[in-house]
Design an enzyme around this catalytic site. Structure first.
Site, PDB file in Angstrom:
ATOM      1  N   HIS A 266      -5.533   5.016   6.313  1.00  0.00           N
ATOM      2  CA  HIS A 266      -4.788   5.817   5.333  1.00  0.00           C
ATOM      3  C   HIS A 266      -3.326   5.990   5.732  1.00  0.00           C
ATOM      4  CE1 HIS A 266      -8.253   6.744   2.860  1.00  0.00           C
ATOM      5  NE2 HIS A 266      -8.922   7.101   3.924  1.00  0.00           N
TER       6      HIS A 266
ATOM      7  N   GLU B 110       1.044   5.679   0.207  1.00  0.00           N
ATOM      8  CA  GLU B 110       0.437   6.991   0.422  1.00  0.00           C
ATOM      9  C   GLU B 110       1.158   7.973  -0.493  1.00  0.00           C
ATOM     10  OE1 GLU B 110      -2.250   7.242   2.068  1.00  0.00           O
ATOM     11  OE2 GLU B 110      -2.142   5.221   2.908  1.00  0.00           O
TER      12      GLU B 110
ATOM     13  N   ASP C 169      -2.816  -0.091   6.345  1.00  0.00           N
ATOM     14  CA  ASP C 169      -3.707  -0.474   5.239  1.00  0.00           C
ATOM     15  C   ASP C 169      -3.243  -1.773   4.602  1.00  0.00           C
ATOM     16  OD1 ASP C 169      -4.989   1.834   5.842  1.00  0.00           O
ATOM     17  OD2 ASP C 169      -4.738   2.786   3.890  1.00  0.00           O
TER      18      ASP C 169
ATOM     19  N   ASP D  58       0.860  -1.186   0.000  1.00  0.00           N
ATOM     20  CA  ASP D  58       0.000   0.000   0.000  1.00  0.00           C
ATOM     21  C   ASP D  58       0.896   1.236   0.000  1.00  0.00           C
ATOM     22  OD1 ASP D  58      -2.949   1.015   0.482  1.00  0.00           O
ATOM     23  OD2 ASP D  58      -1.635   2.237   1.737  1.00  0.00           O
TER      24      ASP D  58
END
Length: 605
Positions: free
Chosen positions: A189, A50, A194, A48
């Site tokens: 988030h 960001e 995540d 994952d």
């Protein structure tokens, strides 16, 4: 967390004896597992990211989190913040909690990427909405001269759409699936959290896939490429579709239009809805409700695009997301019919005497543009209908703007109608084309704030001016074409010949083609003779909806387009907003750390 870290636990031995090899080896009968790699033996790396935005073209990675699993056991984790090299927008900080200070000492992507590729080597990558995360990773490899390994990729969002029903989950967002599968980690988030939640979602989906006979990696990847039973059952709806440009309408048993689309090849596009390439959950749901597909063949791709816009506006299909409500378009209106006109935000252009600026895509943009105009012209900002009789009797409501010099206070009788009319004429001139007073007033204010080191307020003023400039430029482009009673243009067709368009007051009135080698004039005359009669209404684009005028303008600006005939004048104002496009690009360009407006863009110069 300023540097990446990994933890890897040793893998346990399976204890299986190696098969005999050599001349004396005896053959053995294969098992079903030989048909593929059992999922229990596959090593997945669930990743994952960001980021600072939604596209690798203009955004960067701020955090990487990954979990390595096999056979339900977690083998290791990889987590690090990343210095994106660009400012983190405030809304991203609010969403993720990652601030500029947190990534100041973090390693750059050039250091993180090799470590992650080594961590994931030889594994199957898993991500929720995989095109997003994999797209950023591939872009990072390209930017740092690393070849992209041929990772097999599994998308848990796509798998969830295939195995879970609407009754089980309302959508396939990670937070929704985490609640459904009761994951041990709640997604928040942040990359590692995540990724951990996605691991539990993956295991829950694999359990569900067992009932579909999916037990190996090869079966899993094949399952992801297989259309749903509902899609296979409705394949006959694509029978008889012509291979021509046009519009298609999905309709239910009652004849209600569910979805409207366009294509240069109706047959190929409609057939794609019944294959595995169509993964959108809403569209699959729509296919399940559809009972027929009605094609409308068009002469050109431009006609198809315009017809799509009109049909969406007419039927407002529940499965179309855009262009459904053109009546909700916002405009800035100068109410010139009043004794003391003012600026108001309206949804339609009904008053022929009023002057309009727009269209705007949101209320916030319209308010920003109105504020920029108020900075340049001291029009009253109250909403009351002000008349001389109301002022004479002292019944007009007063406000504080007159006390601070932002308004001439006609409500108190301190400004006559004749003096106020001069401000109204200035505002009219600005809205009809000459944006110099707004730009000059904004620059003075921005420069004053910059000198006082109030950079965030200066950036807010710049954003306010940018909203005005964008709306003015768009409106002036649309109004210029809408003023022309008739325009005939031709563009080279893909297979030879010409495409024709007859445009009246910004609305496509007729479309046609000229065969290769044929004389164009009979076809032009026939198109003009059969074109729709367009009676313009009030407002800048009274003859059509703004989206249609923009569609026609894009076609006219395409390569090879020729102007055949023009009635009226098609031009932009000399001092209009179109000339400020270069300023907009420069004002919002990325900055070096030592430049001003570190997080808000460039100052005006």
């Amino acid at each position: 967390m300023s540097a990446f870290w990994t933890t890897v636990r040793p893998m346990t031995s399976t204890g299986a004896a190696e098969p005999p090899t050599g001349p004396g080896a005896r053959g053995v009968q294969g098992t079903l597992d030989d048909l593929g790699t059992p999922l229990v033996d596959v090593t997945f790396v669930v990743v994952d990211l960001e980021t600072t935005g939604g596209s690798p073209a203009d955004s960067a990675i701020t955090e990487v989190g990954a979990v390595k699993v096999r056979g339900g056991e977690r083998l290791g984790e990889f987590a690090t913040l990343v210095d994106p090299g660009v400012p983190i927008p405030p809304f991203i900080t609010a969403l993720t909690g990652i601030t500029q200070q947190m990534v100041t000492n973090a390693p750059p992507m050039s250091a993180v990427l090799p470590a992650f590729l080594e961590f994931a080597r030889g594994c199957v990558l898993v991500a929720h909405n995989a095109p997003f995360d994999i797209g950023f990773l591939r872009a990072a490899c390209t930017a740092h001269d690393h070849p992209w390994p041929a990772f097999p990729v599994v998308d848990t969002a796509d798998l969830a759409r295939r195995v879970l029903t609407r009754e089980e989950v309302p959508n396939c967002k990670l937070a929704t699936l985490a609640r459904y599968f009761r994951t041990g980690t709640e997604p928040c988030h942040r990359a590692l959290a995540d990724a951990r939640a996605t691991v539990d979602v993956l295991h829950g989906l694999i359990e569900r896939l067992g009932s579909y006979g999916v037990h190996s990696l090869e079966e899993l990847r094949a399952f992801a490429k297989t259309p749903t039973p509902e899609q296979r059952r409705k394949r006959h709806l694509a029978d008889g579709m012509p291979s021509a440009p046009g519009v298609y309408l999905f309709e239910d048993a009652r004849g209600e239009v569910l979805y409207v689309g366009k294509s240069n090849d109706l047959r190929a596009r409609v057939r794609s809805y019944f294959t595995a390439s169509e993964t959108r959950r809403r569209i699959r749901e729509m296919v399940g409700l559809a009972e027929r597909v009605r094609p409308i063949v068009c002469a050109t791709a431009l006609e198809a695009e315009v017809r799509e816009l009109r049909l969406i506006a007419e039927h407002k299909p529940r499965y179309n997301r855009r262009s459904k409500f053109p009546e909700r378009t916002l405009w800035l209106k100068l109410t010139v019919g009043e004794t003391f006109p003012r600026l108001s935000i309206v949804r339609d252009c009904r008053d022929e005497q009023a002057v309009y600026l727009g269209p705007f895509g949101s209320l916030r943009q319209a308010e920003e543009a109105r504020a920029a105009l108020h900075e340049a012209v001291p029009l009253r900002q109250c909403t009351q209908r002000l008349t001389p009789r109301l002022i004479a009797h002292g019944r007009a409501r007063t406000c504080a703007l007159g006390q601070i010099g932002r308004c001439g206070a006609p409500c108190e009788g301190r400004q006559s109608a004749d003096v106020y009319l001069r401000h109204v004429e200035t505002a009219r001139s600005i809205m009809e084309g000459d944006v110099r007073p707004v730009v000059a007033a904004a620059r003075v204010r921005i420069d004053r704030l910059a000198v006082q080191l109030r950079y965030e307020e200066a950036a807010a003023q710049r954003d306010r001016l940018a909203a005005f400039v964008r709306a003015a430029a768009r409106g002036q482009r649309l109004a210029a074409l809408a003023r022309c009673p008739q325009l005939v243009a031709a563009r080279p067709a893909f297979g030879g010949g010409w495409e024709l368009a007859v445009v009246r007051h910004g609305r496509l009135a007729a479309a046609g083609t000229v065969p290769q080698g044929a004389s164009p004039w009979p076809h032009v005359e026939a198109a003009v003779a059969t074109a729709e009669t367009v009676i313009p209404g009030p407002g800048p684009v009274g003859g059509a909806i703004p989206e249609e005028v923009e569609c026609v303008l894009r076609w006219l600006e395409g390569p090879g387009t020729r102007l055949v005939e023009l009635e009226g004048t098609w031009s932009s104002p000399v001092h209009g907003a179109e000339g400020l496009r270069a300023w907009l690009e420069r004002a919002y360009a990325p900055l070096e750390p030592e430049d001003g407006f570190r997080r808000g863009g460039r100052p005006l110069r």
